[in-house]
Design an enzyme around this catalytic site. Structure first.
Site, PDB file in Angstrom:
ATOM      1  N   HIS A 133     -57.712 -61.560  96.012  1.00  0.00           N
ATOM      2  CA  HIS A 133     -57.573 -61.169  94.621  1.00  0.00           C
ATOM      3  C   HIS A 133     -56.766 -62.188  93.856  1.00  0.00           C
ATOM      4  CE1 HIS A 133     -58.432 -57.507  96.777  1.00  0.00           C
ATOM      5  NE2 HIS A 133     -59.165 -57.258  95.738  1.00  0.00           N
TER       6      HIS A 133
ATOM      7  N   GLY B  40     -52.468 -55.373  83.268  1.00  0.00           N
ATOM      8  CA  GLY B  40     -52.673 -55.242  81.818  1.00  0.00           C
ATOM      9  C   GLY B  40     -54.080 -54.753  81.502  1.00  0.00           C
TER      10      GLY B  40
ATOM     11  N   THR C  47     -55.085 -48.647  91.405  1.00  0.00           N
ATOM     12  CA  THR C  47     -53.965 -47.772  91.759  1.00  0.00           C
ATOM     13  C   THR C  47     -53.416 -47.075  90.530  1.00  0.00           C
ATOM     14  OG1 THR C  47     -53.379 -49.517  93.311  1.00  0.00           O
ATOM     15  CG2 THR C  47     -51.801 -47.735  93.042  1.00  0.00           C
ATOM     16  N   SER C  48     -53.164 -47.868  89.482  1.00  0.00           N
ATOM     17  CA  SER C  48     -52.534 -47.254  88.324  1.00  0.00           C
ATOM     18  C   SER C  48     -53.471 -46.251  87.659  1.00  0.00           C
ATOM     19  CB  SER C  48     -52.047 -48.306  87.327  1.00  0.00           C
ATOM     20  OG  SER C  48     -53.122 -49.085  86.888  1.00  0.00           O
TER      21      SER C  48
ATOM     22  N   GLY D 179     -49.416 -41.297  96.158  1.00  0.00           N
ATOM     23  CA  GLY D 179     -49.290 -42.717  96.505  1.00  0.00           C
ATOM     24  C   GLY D 179     -48.391 -42.967  97.711  1.00  0.00           C
TER      25      GLY D 179
ATOM     26  N   ARG E  96     -50.040 -54.054  96.126  1.00  0.00           N
ATOM     27  CA  ARG E  96     -50.549 -55.400  96.262  1.00  0.00           C
ATOM     28  C   ARG E  96     -49.454 -56.442  96.456  1.00  0.00           C
ATOM     29  NH1 ARG E  96     -55.093 -56.642  94.336  1.00  0.00           N
ATOM     30  NH2 ARG E  96     -55.868 -54.903  95.491  1.00  0.00           N
TER      31      ARG E  96
ATOM     32  N   ASP F 266     -41.294 -54.754  88.588  1.00  0.00           N
ATOM     33  CA  ASP F 266     -42.614 -54.264  88.986  1.00  0.00           C
ATOM     34  C   ASP F 266     -43.444 -53.985  87.726  1.00  0.00           C
ATOM     35  OD1 ASP F 266     -44.615 -52.970  90.785  1.00  0.00           O
ATOM     36  OD2 ASP F 266     -44.080 -51.263  89.522  1.00  0.00           O
TER      37      ASP F 266
ATOM     38  N   GLY G 254     -46.026 -51.957  87.124  1.00  0.00           N
ATOM     39  CA  GLY G 254     -46.265 -50.537  86.802  1.00  0.00           C
ATOM     40  C   GLY G 254     -44.994 -49.842  86.338  1.00  0.00           C
TER      41      GLY G 254
HETATM   42  N1  LIG Z   1     -48.210 -46.279  96.365  1.00  0.00           N
HETATM   43  C1  LIG Z   1     -47.865 -46.395  95.106  1.00  0.00           C
HETATM   44  N2  LIG Z   1     -47.198 -45.390  94.486  1.00  0.00           N
HETATM   45  C2  LIG Z   1     -46.853 -45.502  93.187  1.00  0.00           C
HETATM   46  N3  LIG Z   1     -47.120 -46.587  92.442  1.00  0.00           N
HETATM   47  C3  LIG Z   1     -47.775 -47.593  93.015  1.00  0.00           C
HETATM   48  C4  LIG Z   1     -48.176 -47.569  94.355  1.00  0.00           C
HETATM   49  N4  LIG Z   1     -48.803 -48.742  94.636  1.00  0.00           N
HETATM   50  C5  LIG Z   1     -48.793 -49.464  93.495  1.00  0.00           C
HETATM   51  N5  LIG Z   1     -48.181 -48.770  92.531  1.00  0.00           N
HETATM   52  C6  LIG Z   1     -47.971 -49.150  91.133  1.00  0.00           C
HETATM   53  O1  LIG Z   1     -49.199 -49.646  90.630  1.00  0.00           O
HETATM   54  C7  LIG Z   1     -48.945 -50.859  89.942  1.00  0.00           C
HETATM   55  C8  LIG Z   1     -50.162 -51.740  90.009  1.00  0.00           C
HETATM   56  O2  LIG Z   1     -51.121 -51.188  89.194  1.00  0.00           O
HETATM   57  P1  LIG Z   1     -52.523 -51.946  88.982  1.00  0.00           P
HETATM   58  O3  LIG Z   1     -52.294 -53.417  88.952  1.00  0.00           O
HETATM   59  O4  LIG Z   1     -53.154 -51.359  87.795  1.00  0.00           O
HETATM   60  O5  LIG Z   1     -53.293 -51.508  90.244  1.00  0.00           O
HETATM   61  P2  LIG Z   1     -53.920 -52.369  91.442  1.00  0.00           P
HETATM   62  O6  LIG Z   1     -52.760 -52.833  92.275  1.00  0.00           O
HETATM   63  O7  LIG Z   1     -54.761 -51.370  92.112  1.00  0.00           O
HETATM   64  O8  LIG Z   1     -54.678 -53.503  90.830  1.00  0.00           O
HETATM   65  C9  LIG Z   1     -47.752 -51.446  90.642  1.00  0.00           C
HETATM   66  O9  LIG Z   1     -47.062 -52.314  89.798  1.00  0.00           O
HETATM   67  C10 LIG Z   1     -46.924 -50.224  91.018  1.00  0.00           C
HETATM   68  O10 LIG Z   1     -46.072 -49.841  89.969  1.00  0.00           O
HETATM   69  O1  LIG Z   2     -58.726 -54.856  94.150  1.00  0.00           O
HETATM   70  C1  LIG Z   2     -59.434 -54.093  94.734  1.00  0.00           C
HETATM   71  C2  LIG Z   2     -59.066 -52.715  95.015  1.00  0.00           C
HETATM   72  O2  LIG Z   2     -57.697 -52.563  95.150  1.00  0.00           O
HETATM   73  P1  LIG Z   2     -56.700 -52.101  94.005  1.00  0.00           P
HETATM   74  O3  LIG Z   2     -55.571 -51.579  94.789  1.00  0.00           O
HETATM   75  O4  LIG Z   2     -57.370 -51.121  93.114  1.00  0.00           O
HETATM   76  O5  LIG Z   2     -56.344 -53.332  93.207  1.00  0.00           O
HETATM   77  C3  LIG Z   2     -60.747 -54.498  95.128  1.00  0.00           C
HETATM   78  O6  LIG Z   2     -61.071 -55.685  94.519  1.00  0.00           O
HETATM   79  C4  LIG Z   2     -60.954 -54.622  96.599  1.00  0.00           C
HETATM   80  O7  LIG Z   2     -61.675 -53.537  96.932  1.00  0.00           O
END
Ligand SMILES: Nc1ncnc2c1ncn2[C@@H]1O[C@H](COP(=O)(O)OP(=O)(O)O)[C@@H](O)[C@H]1O
Ligand SMILES: O=C(COP(=O)(O)O)[C@@H](O)CO
Length: 577
Positions: A217, A402, A444-445, A486, A543, A556, A558
């Site tokens: 990623h 973002g 995740t968010s 989470g 991540r 962080d 989020g």
């Molecule tokens: N297990 C978790 N519980 C709560 N918040 C989490 C968890 N894992 C990640 N996060 C939050 O999610 C944010 C990342 O969101 P985002 O970038 O939108 O999702 P992704 O990592 O799926 O691309 C992190 O900065 C953190 O605050």
């Molecule tokens: O990024 C992926 C999924 O993970 P997130 O935790 O939502 O970022 C995806 O590209 C790989 O499946």
């Protein structure tokens, strides 16, 4: 550099549309992704894979006979939403249940897990399996925390062929787990990728250096080393994987292995072949027989310059499954007979499920107006900070925070407006907004914000006028629900580090007699302090975890966005008091 795009926010949807138009022989588009054009044969377990966009041919390019029955496709680098996955799985279902397969990322784990629960409630038996092949992302003692990279392919394939041979759902999952336990990958990178619409790559590596232990990623590697020659690169890849044998493989000599030398996006095939020449020689020297090696782009990361090596240590079963023919848009081998008759669509996917708007009191409908104003302010503050949130996330994550927050909050605002216009009360407006957020953003968010809005709504209800105590109760409920879903605790460097003190400060201030606006003000101040304090923490979830040291000094993403949002909502409370 991604040069050809329209609206970056529409990139993933438009790419999927074009992919499906180009590959009608293999796939049929459905809400949330694609399924096999010929459907799933009746009585066969359907293997539905998925993940974010930006990794082609993973995941849509791997749908077809001998491989997946369907693929759920999310936004750029973000997991598909539970609603998308459920829709694809229902369309792929052939009457014998569905195995959901994905790489082990927080967003995927949340959304595929929720989808499995909803499918089971729909009467579609569903199990999940997360691939964890990347040895760089966690030590052998924590193999369950490892990410899924190019090892997705052999593990998906083993399960899909087992399904085609008529194994029942649990046994198909056991085959996936067996293949997963014997699959390991390791990679290196020379430059990061640039997301559509971005003007710089997610990470850079000095010209004479390489990143070691890449992610898919655009996460930076876990270390850096001198730029190797092709042979040195092969030596590093092979030596790392030969040190990481699965538990039931005593020594490499005498073993057979499926081999994938994967290009991440901008390494030329000729370069890959130069590296593979040495990989093959080194494996032969170690006494490993290579079986049906693959050299090419199988799981990519846009235009990232990188290469990874995957080995699946084969036994008789896994060799048979690996050698089996396949016919998909991006992966073909051997020859297949005539297709079996497909199942009648047993559980057609509803495109939309219109939830009725429950009756609400006048007081709750008035409160719904304030809720809508809060969601408008939330979306506006995300818009203002979208680049900043992406930059913070890119320090140790995938840079999409973002974009993800923008897609989610925009969808939530629109859904809230539509529900409010239909006369919904506060709870229903928040429930519609939460579902829209999770569905449109994925990641995740997306899952967590969907839960936050729904939890607050549950506490407010559609009948009573929301009191400060009920709002505080709702925020405390949201905090507990996010931790449950989470699995993060305070100190893990996630949004939980802000949500918990925010909820505590709000509850405390309300209990001490403050009105909602004053209590929220105190809590938002606590949230800002807590978000800033995450800069000193090392991430233990999400991540950023494999890049813990790199994230020191940066808050962080989020946590920061949550603090910004609490302050924006305070502005609305001031206007509406
Ligand atoms: N297990 C978790 N519980 C709560 N918040 C989490 C968890 N894992 C990640 N996060 C939050 O999610 C944010 C990342 O969101 P985002 O970038 O939108 O999702 P992704 O990592 O799926 O691309 C992190 O900065 C953190 O605050
Ligand atoms: O990024 C992926 C999924 O993970 P997130 O935790 O939502 O970022 C995806 O590209 C790989 O499946």
């Amino acid at each position: 550099m991604t040069r050809l795009f329209n609206d970056p926010a529409a990139f993933a949807d438009e790419a999927l549309e074009g992919f499906a138009a180009a590959h009608r022989r293999w796939v049929r588009p459905v809400t949330g992704g694609v399924v096999r054009a010929g459907g799933t044969p009746g009585g066969q377990v359907a293997v539905v894979v998925g993940g974010g966009s930006g990794h082609y041919p993973a995941f849509s390019g791997l749908v077809g006979r001998g491989l997946a029955h369907g693929a759920a496709v999310g936004n750029v680098f973000a997991s598909p939403s539970a609603a998308q996955i459920r829709s694809v799985a229902r369309a792929a279902h052939g009457g014998a249940g569905v195995l959901l397969m994905y790489g082990n990322y927080a967003g995927d784990v949340l959304h595929f897990g929720q989808a499995a629960e909803r499918l089971t409630a729909d009467g579609v038996p569903a199990l999940t399996y997360a691939v964890t092949d990347d040895v760089a992302s966690a030590g052998p003692g924590e193999a369950g925390k490892r990410r899924g990279i190019a090892g997705d392919l052999p593990v998906f394939k083993a399960a899909a062929v087992a399904a085609e041979r008529g194994l029942p759902l649990r046994e198909v999952r056991d085959v996936a787990a067996h293949a997963g336990a014997r699959t390991r990958s390791f990679g290196i990178a020379f430059s990061g990728c640039t997301l559509p619409g971005a003007d710089h790559p997610l990470f850079t590596v000095p010209a004479s250096r390489m990143a070691v232990g890449l992610g898919i990623h655009g996460e930076p590697g876990i270390g850096e080393a001198e730029l190797p020659t092709a042979d040195e690169a092969a030596e590093l890849l092979v030596a790392t994987l030969l040190k990481e044998l699965p538990e039931d493989v005593a020594a490499p000599a005498g073993q057979r292995a499926a081999v994938i030398l994967n290009g991440l996006g901008s390494v030329k095939y000729e370069e890959l072949f130069v590296v593979y020449r040495k990989v093959a020689a080194l494996l032969a020297e170690a006494g490993v027989e290579t079986v049906d090696p693959e050299v090419g782009e199988l799981v990519t990361s846009f235009d990232m310059a990188g290469v990874s090596l995957t080995l699946t240590w084969l036994d008789d079963l896994l060799e048979d499954l690996w050698r089996a023919p396949a016919d998909t848009p991006a992966y073909r081998k051997g020859a297949l007979g005539e297709p079996e008759a497909s199942a009648a669509p047993a559980t057609p996917a509803p495109d939309t499920e219109d939830e009725a708007i429950p009756a609400a009191s006048d007081a709750s409908r008035r409160a719904a107006g304030t809720v809508l104003a809060a969601l408008e302010a939330l979306a506006a503050t995300v818009d203002t900070h979208v680049d900043e949130l992406g930059r913070i996330d890119a320090v140790a994550g995938d840079g999409d925070h973002g974009i993800g927050m923008q897609r989610g909050s925009t969808a939530a605002r629109e859904a809230a407006r539509a529900a409010r216009d239909l006369g919904a009360g506060a709870a229903t407006v928040l429930a519609h907004a939460g579902d829209a957020w999770a569905d449109k953003a994925g990641g995740t968010s997306g899952a967590l914000w969907g839960t936050i809005l729904r939890s607050v709504g549950t506490a407010l209800g559609d009948q009573e006028a929301p009191t400060a105590a009920r709002v505080a109760e709702g925020v405390a409920g949201a905090s507990a629900a996010v931790q449950r879903l989470g699995g993060a605790e305070v100190g893990d460097k996630t949004m939980v580090d802000v949500l918990v003190p925010f909820a505590a400060a709000l509850t405390g201030a309300v209990a001490a007699g403050d009105g909602l606006t004053a209590a929220w003000d105190r809590a938002a101040t606590a949230a800002a302090g807590a978000a800033a304090a995450t800069a000193d923490l090392l991430p233990r979830k999400g991540r950023a975890r494999p890049h813990a040291e790199r994230s020191l000094g940066t808050p962080d993403a989020g946590a920061h966005s949550l603090a910004l949002i609490t302050r924006a909502v305070h502005g609305v409370l001031l206007d509406h008091q």
